[in-house]
Design an enzyme around this catalytic site. Sequence first.
Site, PDB file in Angstrom:
ATOM      1  N   GLN A 135      -4.814  -1.910   9.506  1.00 31.52           N
ATOM      2  CA  GLN A 135      -4.482  -3.431   8.937  1.00 31.52           C
ATOM      3  C   GLN A 135      -5.124  -4.588   9.599  1.00 31.52           C
ATOM      4  O   GLN A 135      -4.769  -4.462  10.881  1.00 31.52           O
ATOM      5  CB  GLN A 135      -3.046  -3.532   8.314  1.00 31.52           C
ATOM      6  CG  GLN A 135      -2.774  -4.595   7.923  1.00 31.52           C
ATOM      7  CD  GLN A 135      -3.231  -4.708   6.446  1.00 31.52           C
ATOM      8  OE1 GLN A 135      -3.229  -3.750   5.783  1.00 31.52           O
ATOM      9  NE2 GLN A 135      -3.777  -5.990   5.984  1.00 31.52           N
ATOM     10  N   ASP A 193     -11.200   2.146   3.724  1.00 29.30           N
ATOM     11  CA  ASP A 193     -11.475   1.077   3.494  1.00 29.30           C
ATOM     12  C   ASP A 193     -13.055   0.913   3.464  1.00 29.30           C
ATOM     13  O   ASP A 193     -13.543  -0.256   2.995  1.00 29.30           O
ATOM     14  CB  ASP A 193     -11.152   0.297   4.850  1.00 29.30           C
ATOM     15  CG  ASP A 193      -9.671  -0.639   4.749  1.00 29.30           C
ATOM     16  OD1 ASP A 193      -9.268  -0.828   3.253  1.00 29.30           O
ATOM     17  OD2 ASP A 193      -9.070  -0.835   5.636  1.00 29.30           O
ATOM     18  N   LYS A 226       1.174  -1.328   0.277  1.00 30.99           N
ATOM     19  CA  LYS A 226      -0.054  -0.076   0.230  1.00 30.99           C
ATOM     20  C   LYS A 226       0.822   1.220   0.232  1.00 30.99           C
ATOM     21  O   LYS A 226       0.665   2.279  -0.770  1.00 30.99           O
ATOM     22  CB  LYS A 226      -0.967   0.032   1.233  1.00 30.99           C
ATOM     23  CG  LYS A 226      -2.024  -1.057   1.034  1.00 30.99           C
ATOM     24  CD  LYS A 226      -2.868  -1.176   2.513  1.00 30.99           C
ATOM     25  CE  LYS A 226      -3.654  -2.390   2.204  1.00 30.99           C
ATOM     26  NZ  LYS A 226      -4.322  -3.046   3.660  1.00 30.99           N
TER      27      LYS A 226
END
Length: 273
Positions: free
Chosen positions: A91, A114, A47
């Site tokens: 994460q 997200d 990322k």
Amino acid sequence: MILDGKSVSIKVLELVRDKVSTLPKLPHLVVILIGDDPASKIYVKNKQIAAQKVGIKSTIINLPDSISEEILLNKIKEYNEDSDITGILVQLPLPVHIDKNKVVTAISPKKDVDGFTPENVGRLAIGLEPYFYPATPQGIIMLLDEYKIPIEGADAVVIGRSNIVGKPMAQMLLKRNATVTVCHSYTKNLESKIKTADIVISAVGNKIVRCKMDKKNSVIVDVGIFKDSNGRLTGDVDFDLVSSSAGYISPVPGGVGPMTIASLMYNASKVYE
Ligand code: NAP
């Protein structure tokens, strides 16, 4: 035909880069990584590399496994209030002593790149535009659109009902007027549902799609990614068997994985809208 996520993702990243170069201020993505899980470290690194490519500022906050839930929640609150930070991503997975739902809920919906917060999930569910769509399903829709695959009216089978892939995928396909069947570990006659579908999206983490397809234009999207008994990365679909009868198929690796990252960068660049 191969659904080439690698090359489509490059196109998406180029568009994102062009857009970021015109923004008044750089987006700033904060990625919170807890502990030393090797897979999580690789995902976070990828990322960061993608963010660098498109000109998005990214900061990785590496916190120890032992961090308390309270301290983590306070950190998220701090980042929510920091006007320099435009996107926050935690994460997953988290250590067992931390409640994932509490953590996800703590993120401001407008920084939730997200698309996992209850507000963004709820908006999607009731037909309102969420601030962000979850990266993997959004990346899959981008991939299908790039190949001009008709979604409206299609019989779509989604295998898996996780909050990060299966459920939002089903919602997004419904939004595009597909007829959606969601399958999971209690589903009976899975194979017959797969065979007759126009679009199959498999997000399980096990070699589950192993049949010939009835329709020659059927589309198979393989989200699964895991190591086989020889330690090689593989997906949910028996590629050789299924590809001989399907119209379109995404490979693993090189399919959904790169699209997820590109889609996340698209979200991270969207913050000023
Ligand atoms: P997950 O939370 O473990 O969910 C797996 C789903 O598969 C569950 O809904 C489960 O059903 C269902 N399932 C398990 N066995 C089944 C069976 N025999 N028949 C039908 N359904 C079955 O996984 P996830 O987070 O959604 O991820 C799924 C896979 O996608 C993993 O391999 C993951 O690594 C991969 N992934 C890839 C990307 C990418 O960017 N390429 C992104 C995210 C995830 P129940 O609900 O009944 O247990």
